[in-house]
Scaffold this motif. Structure first.
Motif, PDB file in Angstrom:
ATOM      1  N   GLU A 172       0.833  -1.198   0.000  1.00  6.98           N
ATOM      2  CA  GLU A 172       0.000   0.000   0.000  1.00  6.98           C
ATOM      3  C   GLU A 172       0.868   1.249   0.000  1.00  6.98           C
ATOM      4  OE1 GLU A 172      -3.245   0.231  -0.410  1.00  6.98           O
ATOM      5  OE2 GLU A 172      -3.292  -1.943  -0.649  1.00  6.98           O
ATOM      6  N   ALA A 173       1.978   1.206   0.721  1.00  2.92           N
ATOM      7  CA  ALA A 173       2.896   2.355   0.777  1.00  2.92           C
ATOM      8  C   ALA A 173       3.475   2.634  -0.608  1.00  2.92           C
ATOM      9  CB  ALA A 173       4.012   2.094   1.780  1.00  2.92           C
ATOM     10  N   ILE A 174       3.851   1.577  -1.333  1.00  2.00           N
ATOM     11  CA  ILE A 174       4.442   1.748  -2.662  1.00  2.00           C
ATOM     12  C   ILE A 174       3.402   2.277  -3.649  1.00  2.00           C
ATOM     13  CG2 ILE A 174       5.520   0.540  -4.608  1.00  2.00           C
ATOM     14  CD1 ILE A 174       6.827  -1.298  -2.494  1.00  2.00           C
ATOM     15  N   LYS A 175       2.155   1.841  -3.511  1.00  2.00           N
ATOM     16  CA  LYS A 175       1.089   2.383  -4.355  1.00  2.00           C
ATOM     17  C   LYS A 175       0.968   3.888  -4.145  1.00  2.00           C
ATOM     18  CE  LYS A 175      -2.861   0.262  -4.755  1.00  2.00           C
ATOM     19  NZ  LYS A 175      -4.117  -0.437  -4.382  1.00  2.00           N
ATOM     20  N   ASP A 176       1.129   4.310  -2.891  1.00  2.00           N
ATOM     21  CA  ASP A 176       1.064   5.739  -2.584  1.00  2.00           C
ATOM     22  C   ASP A 176       2.267   6.478  -3.168  1.00  2.00           C
ATOM     23  OD1 ASP A 176      -0.023   8.074  -1.205  1.00  2.00           O
ATOM     24  OD2 ASP A 176       1.683   7.868   0.145  1.00  2.00           O
ATOM     25  N   THR A 247       4.979  -8.634  -6.070  1.00  9.10           N
ATOM     26  CA  THR A 247       3.689  -8.489  -6.742  1.00  9.10           C
ATOM     27  C   THR A 247       2.538  -8.069  -5.842  1.00  9.10           C
ATOM     28  OG1 THR A 247       3.224 -10.828  -6.378  1.00  9.10           O
ATOM     29  CG2 THR A 247       4.332 -10.229  -8.419  1.00  9.10           C
ATOM     30  N   TYR A 248       2.710  -8.065  -4.530  1.00  4.83           N
ATOM     31  CA  TYR A 248       1.560  -7.825  -3.663  1.00  4.83           C
ATOM     32  C   TYR A 248       1.129  -6.360  -3.692  1.00  4.83           C
ATOM     33  CZ  TYR A 248      -1.870  -8.615  -0.072  1.00  4.83           C
ATOM     34  OH  TYR A 248      -3.060  -8.718   0.596  1.00  4.83           O
ATOM     35  N   LYS A 249       0.365  -6.008  -4.705  1.00  5.73           N
ATOM     36  CA  LYS A 249      -0.126  -4.633  -4.881  1.00  5.73           C
ATOM     37  C   LYS A 249       1.008  -3.612  -4.920  1.00  5.73           C
ATOM     38  CE  LYS A 249      -4.527  -5.429  -2.526  1.00  5.73           C
ATOM     39  NZ  LYS A 249      -5.425  -4.956  -1.450  1.00  5.73           N
ATOM     40  N   ALA A 250       2.235  -4.084  -5.106  1.00  8.42           N
ATOM     41  CA  ALA A 250       3.377  -3.202  -4.924  1.00  8.42           C
ATOM     42  C   ALA A 250       3.746  -2.419  -6.177  1.00  8.42           C
ATOM     43  CB  ALA A 250       4.583  -4.014  -4.460  1.00  8.42           C
ATOM     44  N   ASN A 251       3.657  -3.061  -7.340  1.00 11.99           N
ATOM     45  CA  ASN A 251       4.045  -2.407  -8.589  1.00 11.99           C
ATOM     46  C   ASN A 251       5.453  -1.833  -8.528  1.00 11.99           C
ATOM     47  OD1 ASN A 251       1.401  -2.757  -9.835  1.00 11.99           O
ATOM     48  ND2 ASN A 251       0.725  -1.245  -8.353  1.00 11.99           N
ATOM     49  N   SER A 272      11.961  -7.490 -17.694  1.00 13.58           N
ATOM     50  CA  SER A 272      10.548  -7.767 -17.449  1.00 13.58           C
ATOM     51  C   SER A 272      10.230  -7.619 -15.963  1.00 13.58           C
ATOM     52  CB  SER A 272      10.205  -9.186 -17.905  1.00 13.58           C
ATOM     53  OG  SER A 272      10.905 -10.124 -17.122  1.00 13.58           O
ATOM     54  N   TYR A 273       8.980  -7.313 -15.685  1.00 12.00           N
ATOM     55  CA  TYR A 273       8.518  -7.278 -14.295  1.00 12.00           C
ATOM     56  C   TYR A 273       7.022  -7.515 -14.290  1.00 12.00           C
ATOM     57  CZ  TYR A 273       6.878  -2.490 -15.282  1.00 12.00           C
ATOM     58  OH  TYR A 273       6.252  -1.390 -15.814  1.00 12.00           O
ATOM     59  N   TYR A 274       6.495  -7.870 -13.128  1.00 11.94           N
ATOM     60  CA  TYR A 274       5.057  -8.089 -13.003  1.00 11.94           C
ATOM     61  C   TYR A 274       4.373  -6.770 -12.683  1.00 11.94           C
ATOM     62  CZ  TYR A 274       5.806 -13.112 -12.973  1.00 11.94           C
ATOM     63  OH  TYR A 274       6.150 -14.393 -13.324  1.00 11.94           O
ATOM     64  N   ASP A 275       3.385  -6.417 -13.498  1.00 11.41           N
ATOM     65  CA  ASP A 275       2.636  -5.182 -13.318  1.00 11.41           C
ATOM     66  C   ASP A 275       1.328  -5.516 -12.602  1.00 11.41           C
ATOM     67  OD1 ASP A 275       1.284  -2.826 -13.472  1.00 11.41           O
ATOM     68  OD2 ASP A 275       1.463  -2.575 -15.636  1.00 11.41           O
ATOM     69  N   MET A 276       1.115  -4.913 -11.430  1.00  4.92           N
ATOM     70  CA  MET A 276      -0.097  -5.193 -10.649  1.00  4.92           C
ATOM     71  C   MET A 276      -1.044  -3.997 -10.636  1.00  4.92           C
ATOM     72  SD  MET A 276       0.018  -8.277  -9.487  1.00  4.92           S
ATOM     73  CE  MET A 276      -1.055  -8.272  -8.059  1.00  4.92           C
ATOM     74  N   SER A 277      -0.935  -3.128 -11.641  1.00  3.24           N
ATOM     75  CA  SER A 277      -1.766  -1.929 -11.639  1.00  3.24           C
ATOM     76  C   SER A 277      -3.230  -2.245 -11.942  1.00  3.24           C
ATOM     77  CB  SER A 277      -1.239  -0.917 -12.665  1.00  3.24           C
ATOM     78  OG  SER A 277      -1.152  -1.510 -13.942  1.00  3.24           O
ATOM     79  N   GLY A 278      -3.477  -3.385 -12.542  1.00  2.00           N
ATOM     80  CA  GLY A 278      -4.855  -3.798 -12.815  1.00  2.00           C
ATOM     81  C   GLY A 278      -5.308  -4.849 -11.820  1.00  2.00           C
ATOM     82  N   ASP A 279      -6.386  -5.555 -12.173  1.00  2.00           N
ATOM     83  CA  ASP A 279      -6.907  -6.589 -11.282  1.00  2.00           C
ATOM     84  C   ASP A 279      -6.080  -7.862 -11.342  1.00  2.00           C
ATOM     85  OD1 ASP A 279      -8.960  -4.942 -10.477  1.00  2.00           O
ATOM     86  OD2 ASP A 279     -10.302  -5.616 -12.076  1.00  2.00           O
TER      87      ASP A 279
END
Length: 292
Positions: A172-176, A247-251, A272-279
């Protein structure tokens, strides 16, 4: 034995005077020997009457157990300076300034709760330290064992310590952080990088959110033989790394991409990286760049 120890100490001081000699010291094994001496000395101090491991000394064990019971009944209201920050500890105690543990002032016995600015197998940290010394990126851990677990939990709570690996909170912090403008100048190993607002680069090179104290899995380095993402500053080659599986909502990859772009890092090949910006989780890429 004493002569050998003195020689090693002198060598370590000489090697610390210049980077080339420090590298030679690491290569030749002298640095490890000096570190082993320091660790051995720390454990010796820990078993003394006022050390954090006095409870393991048969001479003090029974008394220390009683002291822990007594301290556990006291209010936690005493502010004590240790190195470059302040901790709140139980009334009638102090901090052993040599090794960082709590000591009962009346009896002089140390208990197994200590603060450390060094890496430890038990990772905890407090954001408050970052607020006090954001330019240095200082983080302290609190270490305890079964004998002091209940008391330690109270001290952890009142000082604002947090488990470093709480993925949900960190995510959540990284999303912010992703929403913030890239307008902060962060210093690392003699170079300046542009990073998000209200973040910092700590002494280990990790990008840290100063609002929550959470470390991201993005970090800077100046010592890497084959960096995939790099930039030269004043003759030094700096690298940036990130955890593509975070990947945990971190993006984290998306955040790393922004930092790489604004600081003009060269990417040798697509990362490459995992993008978690969507569902759902999906692959995304940091494109390779070619710079003159």
């Amino acid at each position: 034995m004493l002569k050998k120890g003195i020689i090693l100490l002198i060598l370590s001081l000489i090697f610390s005077s210049c980077q080339g000699l420090r590298d030679f010291a690491e290569f030749s094994g002298v640095t490890k020997i000096v570190d082993d001496i320091k660790e051995s000395n720390m454990h010796r101090l820990a078993r003394k009457k006022d050390g954090w491991n006095a409870i393991s000394n048969k001479e003090y064990k029974a008394e220390v157990e009683e002291v822990i019971k007594d301290i556990s009944k006291r209010p936690i209201n005493k502010e004590v300076q240790f190195e470059e920050t302040t901790f709140i500890i139980p009334e009638g105690t102090k901090i052993n300034q040599k090794i960082g543990n709590i000591v009962d002032e009346k009896t002089g016995y140390g208990i197994y709760i200590y603060f450390s600015g060094e890496d430890s197998w038990y990772k905890m940290y407090t954001p408050a330290v970052a607020f006090e010394k954001p330019d240095k990126g200082i983080y302290y851990e609190i270490i305890y064992n079964d004998s002091t677990i209940e008391l330690a939990q109270k001290i952890i709570k009142i000082n604002g310590f947090k488990y470093e690996n709480w993925d949900r909170d960190r995510g959540e912090a990284i999303k912010d952080v992703l929403k913030r403008p890239m307008n902060k100048k962060g210093q690392f190993e003699g170079a300046t990088f542009i990073i998000p607002e209200n973040t910092m680069i700590n002494k280990d090179g990790a990008l840290v959110d100063m609002k929550t104290g959470h470390r991201t899995t993005i970090w800077f380095s100046v010592k890497n033989s084959d960096p995939k993402i790099s930039k030269k500053v004043n003759g030094k080659e700096y690298s940036i790394f990130f955890d593509i599986y975070d990947t945990y909502k971190a993006n984290v990859g998306k955040l790393a991409e922004r930092i790489i772009e604004i600081n003009n890092f060269t990417v040798k090949k697509e990362e490459s990286y995992y993008d978690m910006s969507g569902d759902k989780k999906k692959d995304n890429y940091i494109k390779a760049t070619i710079k003159n």
